[in-house]
Design an enzyme around this catalytic site. Structure first.
Site, PDB file in Angstrom:
ATOM      1  N   THR A  23      12.263  -0.404  -4.547  1.00  0.00           N
ATOM      2  CA  THR A  23      11.086   0.378  -4.894  1.00  0.00           C
ATOM      3  C   THR A  23      11.440   1.857  -4.834  1.00  0.00           C
ATOM      4  O   THR A  23      12.168   2.304  -3.957  1.00  0.00           O
ATOM      5  CB  THR A  23       9.851  -0.005  -4.037  1.00  0.00           C
ATOM      6  N   CYS A  29       3.814   7.044   0.643  1.00  0.00           N
ATOM      7  CA  CYS A  29       3.829   5.580   0.622  1.00  0.00           C
ATOM      8  C   CYS A  29       4.953   5.071   1.529  1.00  0.00           C
ATOM      9  O   CYS A  29       5.909   5.794   1.804  1.00  0.00           O
ATOM     10  CB  CYS A  29       4.078   5.050  -0.784  1.00  0.00           C
ATOM     11  N   HIS A  46       5.322  -1.953  -1.467  1.00  0.00           N
ATOM     12  CA  HIS A  46       5.194  -0.500  -1.625  1.00  0.00           C
ATOM     13  C   HIS A  46       3.741  -0.160  -1.294  1.00  0.00           C
ATOM     14  O   HIS A  46       2.859  -0.255  -2.135  1.00  0.00           O
ATOM     15  CB  HIS A  46       5.539  -0.133  -3.070  1.00  0.00           C
TER      16      HIS A  46
END
Lengths: 160, 204
Positions: A23, A29, A46
Site C-alpha cells: 500500500t 493513514c 490501509h
C-alpha cells in the site's frame, strides 16, 4: 515470480505465499499487516480513521474498529489462525504543522492508538512499528517471510 | 454528504471556481511577472482512492500547502503542485535557470507557501463575493512528500462523512509550459450548508 497485490486507500486485502501486499503513500493513514507465519497467510489494511460512527458503515476498511475484525475474518477464511497472528504497522504521520492544531491534525496519532488498542484487546502481538513523524511511507508485506518493508522519499527504507 | 449534492450545487461551485481561478491567474501573473493563461477549471467529485491517481499516483512527489480558513463557514484549503512543477514555478519566480530551484530550502518553502496563499486568497475572494461570507486564511503549512501522504489530511477530514471528495483542478500556462494546480476545498461539517444557503441554493 512474486506477484504484487496493491491495496488502495481505505481498502484491505489478504494473500498467501509468495504474494506481496503493497500500500502506497501513507500519511496520517496507517498500514497494518497481520501475518500467520505457519500458514504463510498475510493481510494488509490501509486504515484512514480511528473509529466508525454509527451502525451504517459504507466502507468498513476505512476505520480501525471495523477494518481489523474484517481483516482477521478474511484471513481465517484463507487458513490463518487467530492465535497465531502477529502484527506490524507503519504510518500515522502528521504531515502538516499548523499554528492552531485541530483534532484532524492529530489523526495519524489517533489512528495508531486505536489500532494498537484493538490489537491488544484481540491478543495479537505487535512485533514492530514505525509510526509518527512528518513523512509519508509506502509499505510492503512479503507473505512468504512476514517481512514488512517501509519505504520513504527522503529517509530511505527499512525492513521491520 | 455527496448524496445530497445536485448538478446545480456543482455548477454553482464551478462558477465560483471559474472566477476564483481568473483572480488567481491575475495574481500569479503579477507575482511571476509573466503572462499566464488559464484553462477553465474542472470541478469534480472523486472517490477517495482516485484523488491520488489524479496527482500522478500516490507515490508521486508533490508539494502541498495547507490553509485553515476562519469563517462563519469554516474550511480547510489544500493547494497541491506536482513537485517538478513547483520547482518550475520557483525557477520563474526567482528568475533562475530551469531545474535549479529547491522547494525544500527555507526560501523555496516560504515562496511556495506565498503562492498557495495567493491562490487560496483568489478563490476565497470569489467565494466571498458570491456568498457575502467572510473567509480569513490562517498562516499556511507545507509538506513535500508522496501525493498519497500529503492528501491524507484532507481525505481524512472528508472521509469522516463521505467516500468522495470535491476537487477543483486548474491548469495554468506559463512560458509555454503547463502548470497544474490542484485545489481542494474541505468544508468543516455544516459549512457547506452555510455556503449554499448564502448562495441561494440551500439543501431541501
Amino acid at each position: 515470480m512474486k506477484e504484487i497485490r496493491r491495496v488502495g486507500m481505505a481498502d484491505l486485502a489478504v494473500a498467501s505465499s509468495p504474494m506481496k501486499l503493497v500500500t502506497i503513500g501513507l500519511g496520517s493513514c496507517v498500514g497494518v499487516a497481520l501475518y500467520d507465519q505457519r500458514a504463510k497467510v498475510g493481510g494488509l489494511a490501509h486504515i484512514m480513521l480511528p473509529k466508525s460512527n454509527g451502525p451504517f458503515v459504507s466502507n468498513p476498511a476505512k476505520f480501525a474498529d471495523t477494518a481489523l475484525p474484517l481483516l482477521v475474518t478474511k484471513m481465517q477464511e484463507c487458513g490463518a489462525v487467530h492465535r497465531r497472528l502477529t502484527a506490524k504497522l507503519a504510518g500515522g504521520a502528521q504531515m502538516f504543522r499548523l499554528d492552531r492544531p485541530t483534532e484532524t491534525m492529530r489523526i495519524g496519532e489517533r489512528n495508531a492508538v486505536a489500532i494498537l488498542q484493538w490489537l491488544e484487546n484481540a491478543r495479537i502481538p505487535v512485533l514492530a512499528k514505525d509510526t509518527g513523524g512528518n513523512w509519508g511511507r509506502t509499505v510492503e508485506l512479503d507473505t512468504g517471510t512476514g517481512e514488512f518493508l517501509v519505504r520513504t522519499i527522503a529517509r530511505g527504507e527499512k525492513i521491520l | 454528504m455527496g448524496q445530497e449534492w445536485s448538478e446545480m450545487h456543482l455548477d454553482v461551485l464551478k462558477e465560483v471556481g471559474n472566477i476564483g481561478a481568473g483572480n488567481a491567474a491575475t495574481a500569479l501573473a503579477d507575482l511571476l511577472g509573466q503572462q499566464i493563461n488559464m484553462q477553465v477549471p474542472a470541478v469534480m467529485w472523486l472517490p477517495l482512492d482516485e484523488v491520488a491517481t489524479r496527482l500522478g499516483g500516490p507515490e508521486n512527489p508533490v508539494a502541498g500547502i495547507l490553509l485553515d480558513i476562519d469563517s462563519q463557514a469554516p474550511a480547510t484549503i489544500l493547494v497541491v503542485f506536482p513537485l517538478e512543477q513547483a520547482c518550475f514555478l520557483l525557477d520563474i519566480l526567482f528568475d533562475r535557470p530551469q531545474g535549479s530551484s529547491n522547494v525544500m530550502d527555507e526560501i523555496g518553502m516560504s515562496a511556495l507557501k506565498e503562492v498557495g496563499n495567493i491562490l487560496a486568497g483568489s478563490y476565497l475572494t470569489s467565494l466571498s463575493a458570491f456568498t457575502g461570507l467572510t473567509f480569513v486564511p490562517m498562516v499556511p503549512a507545507m509538506a513535500v512528500d508522496m501525493a498519497g501522504a500529503v492528501l491524507d489530511y484532507v481525505l481524512a477530514e472528508f472521509g469522516q462523512v463521505a467516500d468522495q471528495v470535491l476537487l477543483i483542478e486548474t491548469e495554468f500556462l506559463a512560458l509555454g509550459r503547463d502548470i497544474y494546480s490542484y485545489f481542494f476545498l474541505v468544508p468543516k461539517p455544516d459549512a457547506l450548508k452555510a455556503i449554499f444557503a448564502a448562495l441561494g441554493v440551500g439543501f431541501e
